[in-house]
Design a protein around this motif. Structure first.
Motif, PDB file in Angstrom:
ATOM      1  N   UNK A  13       6.224  -5.996  -8.701  1.00 35.18           N
ATOM      2  CA  UNK A  13       5.281  -5.120  -9.405  1.00 35.18           C
ATOM      3  C   UNK A  13       5.113  -3.780  -8.697  1.00 35.18           C
ATOM      4  N   UNK A  14       5.099  -3.821  -7.384  1.00 34.53           N
ATOM      5  CA  UNK A  14       4.903  -2.596  -6.602  1.00 34.53           C
ATOM      6  C   UNK A  14       6.221  -1.974  -6.157  1.00 34.53           C
ATOM      7  N   UNK A  15       7.320  -2.675  -6.366  1.00 39.89           N
ATOM      8  CA  UNK A  15       8.616  -2.129  -5.988  1.00 39.89           C
ATOM      9  C   UNK A  15       8.762  -1.913  -4.492  1.00 39.89           C
ATOM     10  N   UNK A  16       8.385  -2.927  -3.715  1.00 37.34           N
ATOM     11  CA  UNK A  16       8.514  -2.839  -2.258  1.00 37.34           C
ATOM     12  C   UNK A  16       9.355  -4.019  -1.780  1.00 37.34           C
ATOM     13  N   UNK A  17      10.331  -3.740  -0.926  1.00 35.08           N
ATOM     14  CA  UNK A  17      11.174  -4.822  -0.429  1.00 35.08           C
ATOM     15  C   UNK A  17      11.456  -4.639   1.063  1.00 35.08           C
ATOM     16  N   UNK A  18      11.264  -5.721   1.804  1.00 31.76           N
ATOM     17  CA  UNK A  18      11.571  -5.710   3.230  1.00 31.76           C
ATOM     18  C   UNK A  18      12.708  -6.689   3.459  1.00 31.76           C
ATOM     19  N   UNK A  19      13.760  -6.241   4.121  1.00 38.73           N
ATOM     20  CA  UNK A  19      14.773  -7.217   4.503  1.00 38.73           C
ATOM     21  C   UNK A  19      15.161  -6.998   5.950  1.00 38.73           C
ATOM     22  N   UNK A  31      10.821   1.541  -3.937  1.00 42.60           N
ATOM     23  CA  UNK A  31      11.559   1.956  -5.139  1.00 42.60           C
ATOM     24  C   UNK A  31      11.106   3.312  -5.677  1.00 42.60           C
ATOM     25  N   UNK A  32       9.803   3.434  -5.866  1.00 44.01           N
ATOM     26  CA  UNK A  32       9.226   4.618  -6.510  1.00 44.01           C
ATOM     27  C   UNK A  32       9.714   5.930  -5.879  1.00 44.01           C
ATOM     28  N   UNK A  33       9.891   5.939  -4.578  1.00 44.75           N
ATOM     29  CA  UNK A  33      10.293   7.165  -3.883  1.00 44.75           C
ATOM     30  C   UNK A  33      11.710   7.065  -3.334  1.00 44.75           C
ATOM     31  N   UNK A  34      12.387   5.965  -3.673  1.00 47.89           N
ATOM     32  CA  UNK A  34      13.713   5.668  -3.160  1.00 47.89           C
ATOM     33  C   UNK A  34      13.797   5.980  -1.662  1.00 47.89           C
ATOM     34  N   UNK A  35      12.855   5.404  -0.959  1.00 46.61           N
ATOM     35  CA  UNK A  35      12.691   5.708   0.456  1.00 46.61           C
ATOM     36  C   UNK A  35      12.983   4.472   1.293  1.00 46.61           C
ATOM     37  N   UNK A  60       0.803  -1.234   0.000  1.00 42.72           N
ATOM     38  CA  UNK A  60       0.000   0.000   0.000  1.00 42.72           C
ATOM     39  C   UNK A  60       0.835   1.284   0.000  1.00 42.72           C
ATOM     40  N   UNK A  61       1.936   1.354   0.779  1.00 42.62           N
ATOM     41  CA  UNK A  61       2.697   2.620   0.797  1.00 42.62           C
ATOM     42  C   UNK A  61       3.198   3.044  -0.582  1.00 42.62           C
ATOM     43  N   UNK A  62       3.464   2.091  -1.454  1.00 44.47           N
ATOM     44  CA  UNK A  62       4.030   2.419  -2.768  1.00 44.47           C
ATOM     45  C   UNK A  62       3.065   3.239  -3.626  1.00 44.47           C
ATOM     46  N   UNK A  63       1.773   3.194  -3.295  1.00 42.03           N
ATOM     47  CA  UNK A  63       0.768   3.903  -4.102  1.00 42.03           C
ATOM     48  C   UNK A  63       0.446   5.279  -3.537  1.00 42.03           C
TER      49      UNK A  63
END
Ligand code: 0T9
Length: 388
Positions: free
Chosen positions: A138-144, A172-176, A57-60
């Motif tokens: 697809x959403x460009x979200x990664x948790x590690x 990814x989208x916001x490089x955050x 959700x945050x990616x949108x």
């Protein structure tokens, strides 16, 4: 009241005696069968994304404050799975299997959020440390992240657990980046044989965009008197007294989000309205020998049957194999090669965000800082490659 089965009173009493005299590594304790689970701790990483839609959700979200709020909301929604799902499904907290070095748990979630993937790997056995990476391309979200635990026990038989490690969420989208610290917990109900987790103190989420979230846990609830209560605030870093959003409720139940310090509810969350997406895991036949459910198959089966002899025989077999591997490595002057993660001394993202929270990275307690290694993942041999 006691939840200890009649036939297990004696073994529970000796277990309680053994825990009063230990310190540190809980995995080393021998517990009676009724409290054992056939699930390895390496599987617990999946609790982070059982609601893939909330995870992505945050990616949108275009507005940075609302994005930080979406991250906080997702984080709070994971707590129920992380800390109370065993209790809900198995009747109490259970002692998980202690993962061996190199043990893997791989899977994916497939739903309206697309494909969300999970890789969890035991990167250290002594002390136990699990590393994981969860991503949605697809959403460009990664948790590690990676984590270990340090345990101590009080006279009243409450087990106190300090989590060592953290998680990093990247959008990814916001490089955050978001640094997520892990709450301390304690285990109550040990004496009566029905242990359950309570969270305590606070945990934080710090974003590279300048927002801080603080989550305060209070067992009984200061205001409501309900258990598993929490209050969370989201603010511009350094401006804790001036929250942009406040969330309160129960991490096992529902919670609501308010603007600033007002009573104006702008969103509410009810777990009943957010069914979990089931993780897809390869069948045991398809799995590699290093994959958790395949490796522990016989142990898990024996535990479910209450067959203690087979449980300990099969556990010992795995432990002996592991010992032999370590001896061989020592002779060869090399160490076990992790499949997906690499040990580092530090990480620039972590070094930028941790000081803002006064968070100390105790890398000496986790055998280093463990980082997702995209190169390794790409080159990792088939079975894994085929499926991810
Ligand atoms: C990371 C989580 C962690 C793992 C578990 C303490 C505990 C092992 C670690 C911290 C996850 O993201 C979140 C949830 C629950 C934590 C477990 C709860 C628990 O009891 C176990 C320990 C090792 C025991 O099994 C103690 C034995 C107890 C059940 C009987 C008295």
């Amino acid at each position: 009241g006691s939840s200890v089965p009649p036939g297990s009173k004696g073994s529970w009493a000796s277990f309680l005696k053994s825990i009063t005299s230990f310190s540190g590594d809980l995995s080393s304790l021998t517990a009676p069968p009724f409290i054992l689970s056939g699930v390895s701790l390496v599987e617990y990483s999946s609790y982070w994304a059982e609601h893939p839609s909330l995870f992505v959700a945050p990616a949108k979200e275009k507005d940075p404050a609302k994005r930080a709020l979406a991250v906080l909301t997702w984080f709070i929604s994971t707590l129920k799975q992380q800390y109370s799902s065993r209790n809900e499904h198995l009747g109490s907290e259970k002692k998980p299997l202690n993962p061996f070095l190199g043990e893997l748990f791989l899977g994916r979630w497939q739903d309206e959020a697309g494909t969300t993937q999970l890789v969890s790997e035991q990167v250290c056995h002594h002390p136990p440390v699990t590393a994981y990476c969860i991503w949605n391309g697809e959403h460009g979200v990664r948790l590690q992240g990676y984590n270990g635990q340090k345990a101590s026990i009080s006279k009243a038989l409450t087990i106190h657990i300090k989590q060592i490690g953290h998680a990093l969420l990247h959008i990814d989208e916001f490089n955050e980046d978001y640094l997520i610290t892990l709450p301390s917990l304690h285990i109550e109900g040990v004496y009566g044989g029905a242990p359950y987790v309570e969270l305590n103190k606070s945990s934080f989420i710090q974003s590279s965009s300048g927002y801080t979230a603080k989550i305060d846990y209070s067992g009984k609830g200061w205001l409501s008197g309900k258990k598993n209560s929490f209050t969370a605030t989201l603010y511009h870093e350094g401006r804790e007294k001036d929250p942009l959003y406040t969330i309160d409720g129960q991490w096992t139940g529902s919670f609501s989000t308010k603007e600033g310090k007002s009573k104006n509810v702008i969103a509410s969350y009810d777990p009943a309205k957010h069914p979990l997406t089931k993780l897809v895991v390869a069948s045991i036949e398809e799995q590699d020998e290093m994959e958790s459910r395949r490796a522990w198959q016989k142990v898990a089966h024996a535990i479910s049957k209450g067959d203690m002899d087979t449980t300990s025989a099969e556990k010992s077999r795995i432990e002996n194999e592991q010992r032999a591997l370590r001896v061989k490595e020592k002779e060869d002057g090399r160490e076990w090669n992790r499949f997906f993660f690499t040990r580092a001394k530090s990480d620039p993202v972590l070094d930028a965000l941790a000081p803002k929270l006064g968070e100390i990275i105790e890398s000496d307690k986790t055998d280093g800082v463990w980082l997702w290694d995209a190169e390794k993942a790409k080159n990792s041999k088939p079975p894994f490659k085929n499926r991810s």
